[in-house]
Design a protein around this motif. Sequence first.
Motif, PDB file in Angstrom:
ATOM      1  N   ALA A 156      26.515   0.769 -14.021  1.00  0.00           N
ATOM      2  CA  ALA A 156      27.209   0.128 -15.140  1.00  0.00           C
ATOM      3  C   ALA A 156      28.304   1.023 -15.700  1.00  0.00           C
ATOM      4  CB  ALA A 156      26.211  -0.233 -16.244  1.00  0.00           C
ATOM      5  N   VAL A 157      28.021   2.317 -15.824  1.00  0.00           N
ATOM      6  CA  VAL A 157      28.988   3.249 -16.402  1.00  0.00           C
ATOM      7  C   VAL A 157      30.002   3.710 -15.370  1.00  0.00           C
ATOM      8  CG1 VAL A 157      29.275   5.483 -17.541  1.00  0.00           C
ATOM      9  CG2 VAL A 157      27.343   4.024 -18.145  1.00  0.00           C
ATOM     10  N   ASN A 158      29.542   4.045 -14.173  1.00  0.00           N
ATOM     11  CA  ASN A 158      30.393   4.703 -13.178  1.00  0.00           C
ATOM     12  C   ASN A 158      31.187   3.750 -12.297  1.00  0.00           C
ATOM     13  OD1 ASN A 158      28.924   6.798 -14.244  1.00  0.00           O
ATOM     14  ND2 ASN A 158      28.281   7.656 -12.298  1.00  0.00           N
ATOM     15  N   VAL A 159      30.737   2.497 -12.199  1.00  0.00           N
ATOM     16  CA  VAL A 159      31.407   1.539 -11.317  1.00  0.00           C
ATOM     17  C   VAL A 159      31.909   0.320 -12.090  1.00  0.00           C
ATOM     18  CG1 VAL A 159      31.186   0.089  -9.248  1.00  0.00           C
ATOM     19  CG2 VAL A 159      29.985   2.283  -9.373  1.00  0.00           C
ATOM     20  N   ARG A 207      14.738   2.183 -11.805  1.00  0.00           N
ATOM     21  CA  ARG A 207      15.671   1.064 -11.707  1.00  0.00           C
ATOM     22  C   ARG A 207      16.611   1.041 -12.907  1.00  0.00           C
ATOM     23  NH1 ARG A 207      14.626  -3.303  -8.177  1.00  0.00           N
ATOM     24  NH2 ARG A 207      12.876  -2.902  -6.790  1.00  0.00           N
ATOM     25  N   ALA A 208      16.084   1.379 -14.068  1.00  0.00           N
ATOM     26  CA  ALA A 208      16.918   1.380 -15.269  1.00  0.00           C
ATOM     27  C   ALA A 208      18.004   2.449 -15.176  1.00  0.00           C
ATOM     28  CB  ALA A 208      16.061   1.605 -16.505  1.00  0.00           C
ATOM     29  N   ALA A 209      17.633   3.628 -14.696  1.00  0.00           N
ATOM     30  CA  ALA A 209      18.611   4.699 -14.553  1.00  0.00           C
ATOM     31  C   ALA A 209      19.647   4.351 -13.489  1.00  0.00           C
ATOM     32  CB  ALA A 209      17.916   6.005 -14.193  1.00  0.00           C
ATOM     33  N   PHE A 210      19.199   3.741 -12.394  1.00  0.00           N
ATOM     34  CA  PHE A 210      20.108   3.318 -11.332  1.00  0.00           C
ATOM     35  C   PHE A 210      21.117   2.301 -11.864  1.00  0.00           C
ATOM     36  CE2 PHE A 210      21.372   0.680  -7.762  1.00  0.00           C
ATOM     37  CZ  PHE A 210      21.565   1.579  -6.723  1.00  0.00           C
ATOM     38  N   ASP A 211      20.622   1.300 -12.586  1.00  0.00           N
ATOM     39  CA  ASP A 211      21.508   0.271 -13.138  1.00  0.00           C
ATOM     40  C   ASP A 211      22.485   0.868 -14.151  1.00  0.00           C
ATOM     41  OD1 ASP A 211      20.246  -1.609 -11.592  1.00  0.00           O
ATOM     42  OD2 ASP A 211      19.005  -2.414 -13.222  1.00  0.00           O
ATOM     43  N   HIS A 212      22.018   1.837 -14.942  1.00  0.00           N
ATOM     44  CA  HIS A 212      22.896   2.478 -15.919  1.00  0.00           C
ATOM     45  C   HIS A 212      24.010   3.243 -15.213  1.00  0.00           C
ATOM     46  CE1 HIS A 212      24.177   4.443 -19.587  1.00  0.00           C
ATOM     47  NE2 HIS A 212      24.038   5.629 -19.010  1.00  0.00           N
ATOM     48  N   MET A 252      26.671   7.340  -4.503  1.00  0.00           N
ATOM     49  CA  MET A 252      26.969   5.935  -4.197  1.00  0.00           C
ATOM     50  C   MET A 252      27.977   5.365  -5.185  1.00  0.00           C
ATOM     51  SD  MET A 252      23.103   4.682  -3.322  1.00  0.00           S
ATOM     52  CE  MET A 252      23.459   2.929  -3.300  1.00  0.00           C
ATOM     53  N   THR A 253      27.826   5.697  -6.460  1.00  0.00           N
ATOM     54  CA  THR A 253      28.774   5.176  -7.454  1.00  0.00           C
ATOM     55  C   THR A 253      30.173   5.733  -7.207  1.00  0.00           C
ATOM     56  OG1 THR A 253      28.427   6.926  -9.151  1.00  0.00           O
ATOM     57  CG2 THR A 253      26.940   5.025  -9.187  1.00  0.00           C
ATOM     58  N   LYS A 254      30.253   6.994  -6.836  1.00  0.00           N
ATOM     59  CA  LYS A 254      31.565   7.599  -6.604  1.00  0.00           C
ATOM     60  C   LYS A 254      32.192   7.078  -5.315  1.00  0.00           C
ATOM     61  CE  LYS A 254      31.746   9.949 -10.363  1.00  0.00           C
ATOM     62  NZ  LYS A 254      32.711   9.544 -11.413  1.00  0.00           N
ATOM     63  N   SER A 262      30.547  14.867  -4.056  1.00  0.00           N
ATOM     64  CA  SER A 262      29.246  14.373  -3.580  1.00  0.00           C
ATOM     65  C   SER A 262      29.398  13.258  -2.554  1.00  0.00           C
ATOM     66  CB  SER A 262      28.402  13.872  -4.756  1.00  0.00           C
ATOM     67  OG  SER A 262      29.005  12.751  -5.379  1.00  0.00           O
ATOM     68  N   THR A 263      30.583  12.635  -2.476  1.00  0.00           N
ATOM     69  CA  THR A 263      30.764  11.568  -1.494  1.00  0.00           C
ATOM     70  C   THR A 263      30.911  12.098  -0.075  1.00  0.00           C
ATOM     71  OG1 THR A 263      33.179  11.557  -1.789  1.00  0.00           O
ATOM     72  CG2 THR A 263      31.892  10.082  -3.201  1.00  0.00           C
ATOM     73  N   ARG A 264      31.187  13.389   0.083  1.00  0.00           N
ATOM     74  CA  ARG A 264      31.330  13.950   1.439  1.00  0.00           C
ATOM     75  C   ARG A 264      30.294  15.020   1.736  1.00  0.00           C
ATOM     76  NH1 ARG A 264      33.571  19.024   1.376  1.00  0.00           N
ATOM     77  NH2 ARG A 264      34.972  19.606  -0.352  1.00  0.00           N
ATOM     78  N   MET A 265      29.331  15.216   0.847  1.00  0.00           N
ATOM     79  CA  MET A 265      28.283  16.214   1.045  1.00  0.00           C
ATOM     80  C   MET A 265      26.926  15.585   0.791  1.00  0.00           C
ATOM     81  SD  MET A 265      30.042  19.379  -1.018  1.00  0.00           S
ATOM     82  CE  MET A 265      28.566  20.388  -0.825  1.00  0.00           C
ATOM     83  N   ALA A 266      26.010  15.737   1.713  1.00  0.00           N
ATOM     84  CA  ALA A 266      24.677  15.168   1.543  1.00  0.00           C
ATOM     85  C   ALA A 266      23.871  15.990   0.548  1.00  0.00           C
ATOM     86  CB  ALA A 266      23.955  15.120   2.886  1.00  0.00           C
ATOM     87  N   ASN A 267      23.503  15.375  -0.564  1.00  0.00           N
ATOM     88  CA  ASN A 267      22.698  16.028  -1.595  1.00  0.00           C
ATOM     89  C   ASN A 267      21.646  15.030  -2.048  1.00  0.00           C
ATOM     90  OD1 ASN A 267      21.598  17.116  -3.944  1.00  0.00           O
ATOM     91  ND2 ASN A 267      23.527  17.991  -4.635  1.00  0.00           N
ATOM     92  N   ALA A 268      20.417  15.276  -1.660  1.00  0.00           N
ATOM     93  CA  ALA A 268      19.350  14.309  -1.905  1.00  0.00           C
ATOM     94  C   ALA A 268      19.094  14.061  -3.386  1.00  0.00           C
ATOM     95  CB  ALA A 268      18.056  14.790  -1.234  1.00  0.00           C
TER      96      ALA A 268
END
Length: 254
Positions: free
Chosen positions: A115-118, A107-112, A158-160, A145-151
Motif C-alpha cells: 500500500a505504501v511502497n507501490v 499478511r497485514a504487514a505485507f499489505d501495508h 518485491m515492492t521495489k 534489494s531488487t538485484r541482490m537476494a536477501n531473504a
Amino acid sequence: MSDLIGRTALVTGASRGIGQAIAVRLAARGAVVAVHFGTDEDGATATVDRIVRAGGAAYAVGAELGVDADVETLFAGVEAGLAGRPLDILVNNAAAPPAGALGATTRAAFDHLFAVNVRAPYFIVERALPLFRDGGRIITISSASTRMANATQTSFAMTKGAVETMTLTLANQLGVRGITVNAVAPGATRTATNGPVFDTPGLTELITGMTALGRLGGPDDIADVVAFLASDAARWVTGQVIDATGGLFLGPRS
C-alpha cells in the motif's frame, strides 16, 4: 547552482533521511519544495526551516500514505501550497521498511508494504500528472534489494521491483509530453534514523568490504543523483534505474 529556479517539486517522506536531503538539495538549486511527511511533523518543519534559513522556499504537507484517501489528502495540501502554479518535479521517496522474511511477514504487514511502497506512488503519479508541465521529472526511490537476494527483504524487494517496472512503462507513456521517469536505487545508506543498525559489530566492515568505493553511502550521495535527474542535464535520460550504491556487491574484490 540555481538551475531549478522557477520550478516546483513534491518530495514524499521528506521529514528525515534521504528524503530530507533531496528536499534540501532541490531547494538549494532553486525549486519551491513541498515537504511531505506521514507522522513526523516536527521533522518536516525542521526540513522547511532549514531550507528557508538557507534562502530557499518550502512548505510542509502532511498525509499518511497507504490508507484510504491518502492521495486526496496529500494533494489538497500540495495544491494549496502551489497556489495555482504547475508541478515540475515529483520524487516518490516515502516507503515502509522491510517487514521480515518469508514465514515471518504477516499478511497485514505485507499489505501495508504494498500500500505504501507501490499503490501510493502509482496513484500519486496519476494525481500529479494533471498538474505537471510538459518536460517535468518523475523520480522514484527504489533499492539495491531488487538485484541482490536477501531473504529478510523478500516482500520489500518485491515492492521495489514493482516501482522499477512502473518507471519503465511510464517513461514510455509520458515521453510524448517530454516528462522523464527514472528511479534511483540506493544501497547501504547511513542516516540519522538507521544509524544504530550500522553500529552492529562487524556490519559496516562487511558492507564496505563488498562495496567498490569502500564506504557506506550517505543521504547527500542519493540527493545529488536525484538532483541530476531533476535537472535539464538529464533531459535525455528516461526509463532508467540508476544504481547509487557505490558499487555494492559487484563481485569479488581482490
